[in-house]
Enzyme design. Structure first.
Site, PDB file in Angstrom:
ATOM      1  N   LYS A   1      27.552  -3.956  74.276  1.00 13.24           N
ATOM      2  CA  LYS A   1      27.377  -3.127  72.949  1.00 13.24           C
ATOM      3  C   LYS A   1      28.926  -3.148  72.391  1.00 13.24           C
ATOM      4  O   LYS A   1      29.012  -3.335  71.063  1.00 13.24           O
ATOM      5  CB  LYS A   1      26.776  -1.962  73.029  1.00 13.24           C
ATOM      6  CG  LYS A   1      25.038  -2.307  73.215  1.00 13.24           C
ATOM      7  CD  LYS A   1      24.259  -0.682  73.926  1.00 13.24           C
ATOM      8  CE  LYS A   1      22.951  -1.489  74.414  1.00 13.24           C
ATOM      9  NZ  LYS A   1      22.493  -0.247  74.997  1.00 13.24           N
TER      10      LYS A   1
ATOM     11  N   ASP B   1      19.165   4.099  68.372  1.00 11.31           N
ATOM     12  CA  ASP B   1      18.049   3.553  69.332  1.00 11.31           C
ATOM     13  C   ASP B   1      16.653   3.742  68.765  1.00 11.31           C
ATOM     14  O   ASP B   1      15.797   2.887  69.286  1.00 11.31           O
ATOM     15  CB  ASP B   1      17.966   4.207  70.717  1.00 11.31           C
ATOM     16  CG  ASP B   1      19.040   3.390  71.872  1.00 11.31           C
ATOM     17  OD1 ASP B   1      19.020   2.192  71.837  1.00 11.31           O
ATOM     18  OD2 ASP B   1      19.627   4.249  72.579  1.00 11.31           O
TER      19      ASP B   1
ATOM     20  N   GLN C   1      22.842   6.122  76.762  1.00 15.83           N
ATOM     21  CA  GLN C   1      22.324   4.789  77.757  1.00 15.83           C
ATOM     22  C   GLN C   1      21.449   5.558  78.826  1.00 15.83           C
ATOM     23  O   GLN C   1      21.828   6.479  79.255  1.00 15.83           O
ATOM     24  CB  GLN C   1      23.535   4.194  78.258  1.00 15.83           C
ATOM     25  CG  GLN C   1      23.385   3.123  78.934  1.00 15.83           C
ATOM     26  CD  GLN C   1      22.349   1.790  78.304  1.00 15.83           C
ATOM     27  OE1 GLN C   1      22.906   1.773  77.031  1.00 15.83           O
ATOM     28  NE2 GLN C   1      21.489   1.043  78.666  1.00 15.83           N
TER      29      GLN C   1
HETATM   30  N1  GUN Z   1      18.349   1.695  78.692  1.00 23.03           N
HETATM   31  C1  GUN Z   1      17.559   0.366  78.854  1.00 23.03           C
HETATM   32  N2  GUN Z   1      17.397  -0.139  77.433  1.00 23.03           N
HETATM   33  C2  GUN Z   1      18.017   0.780  76.631  1.00 23.03           C
HETATM   34  C3  GUN Z   1      18.231   0.981  75.294  1.00 23.03           C
HETATM   35  O1  GUN Z   1      17.539  -0.046  74.652  1.00 23.03           O
HETATM   36  N3  GUN Z   1      18.899   1.813  74.789  1.00 23.03           N
HETATM   37  C4  GUN Z   1      19.561   2.962  75.657  1.00 23.03           C
HETATM   38  N4  GUN Z   1      20.078   3.834  75.227  1.00 23.03           N
HETATM   39  N5  GUN Z   1      19.295   2.875  76.918  1.00 23.03           N
HETATM   40  C5  GUN Z   1      18.543   1.821  77.509  1.00 23.03           C
END
Ligand code: GUN
Length: 286
Positions: A53, A120, A97
């Protein structure tokens, strides 16, 4: 043999739009859309996702800051850091995350992110708006699945969709987005009695259960659209939830893993960051 859907190509088109919007914002209003990622602990997959990211932000001209906290951080300390990011006017989007260390209340943590910075799309308010059909910040993976479906140029209304997996991150919000597009949606899960039977009647199959090869190729209806959200690590690399080679023999369209939904999910996240930097992120901003 199925047409392979190229998620990287679709994502680069979206990222080009994101980058040009970011340039425009910087030139016109000196705003640099900024993503803050909160990473708790050192889970290998999480570290690598956050790195991806960060790199995507850099390439698209967005700023990213990563708040790294030790596994031993208390929930109170984590909530205080999120509160600081909520108040920081230079930060437009926040992600925490997942997964979080055992013992932490994920609901409480996710709900602590300000809804208009929740890029998200996990906050209960944003999930509620998806259910109402007036989304604010869209949940990224469900939005990525919709971009793929829309890219195929086939009429979607009335098609039977089967989603395998009922998670709050993918299955449940995606069911709302597909209903919005007039598909007839079935959500399957671990207690579904006959998964093979459900999948074999689907025109669109979305596999989002997090179990390698769960969806067997022989279950796929000839000509169906198969979208694989799974990312299961194996010694030979990532594999999806769909038995790819056998499914590709029968499907009309299929997404690969890697190179399908994954890159698009990151692109949708960056799109949300730009959108959060230009408005309050809500459908009707006062
Ligand atoms: N862990 C697995 N997929 C995601 C996601 O799309 N966003 C976040 N913040 N954590 C994750």
């Amino acid at each position: 043999m199925a047409v392979l859907v190229d998620g990287r190509k679709l994502s680069s088109t979206i990222l080009e739009e994101v980058a040009s919007k970011a340039t425009e914002l910087r030139e016109k209003s000196s705003v640099v859309p900024t993503l803050a990622a909160v990473l708790v602990g050192e889970d290998g997959a999480s570290v690598s996702y956050v790195r991806q990211k960060e790199k995507a932000c850099e390439r698209a001209g967005l700023r990213s800051v990563t708040v790294r906290l030790p596994e031993s951080v208390t929930e109170g300390e984590l909530l205080a850091r999120i509160d600081g990011l909520n108040r920081d006017r230079s930060v437009h989007g926040i992600i925490v995350q997942l997964p979080l260390p055992r013992g932490m209340d994920v609901e409480r943590v996710v709900s602590a992110v300000a809804p208009d910075k929740d890029v998200d799309g996990f906050h209960p308010l944003n999930l509620g708006l998806v259910m109402r059909g007036t989304p604010g910040l869209m949940p990224c993976t469900p939005a990525a699945v919709c971009v793929i479906l829309d890219s195929l140029g086939i009429p979607l209304a009335g098609l039977r969709a089967v989603i395998v997996g009922r998670s709050l991150i993918v299955g449940r919000p995606l069911s709302c987005l597909l209903l919005q597009r007039d598909l007839t949606v079935t959500v399957c899960h671990t207690r579904t009695r006959d998964l093979a039977d459900e999948v074999s009647r689907a025109d669109v199959v979305v596999a989002a259960a997090g179990r390698a090869g769960l969806v067997r190729g022989e279950w796929i209806k000839p000509g169906a659209v198969v979208i694989d959200v799974g990312t299961n690590p194996t010694p030979s690399g990532l594999i999806g939830d769909v038995e790819f080679a056998a499914a590709a023999e029968r499907a009309g369209y299929i997404t690969p893993v890697p190179g399908g939904v994954g890159p698009l999910t990151v692109a949708m996240l960056l799109k949300n960051v730009v959108s959060a930097s230009t408005s309050c992120g809500m459908p009707r901003c006062p």
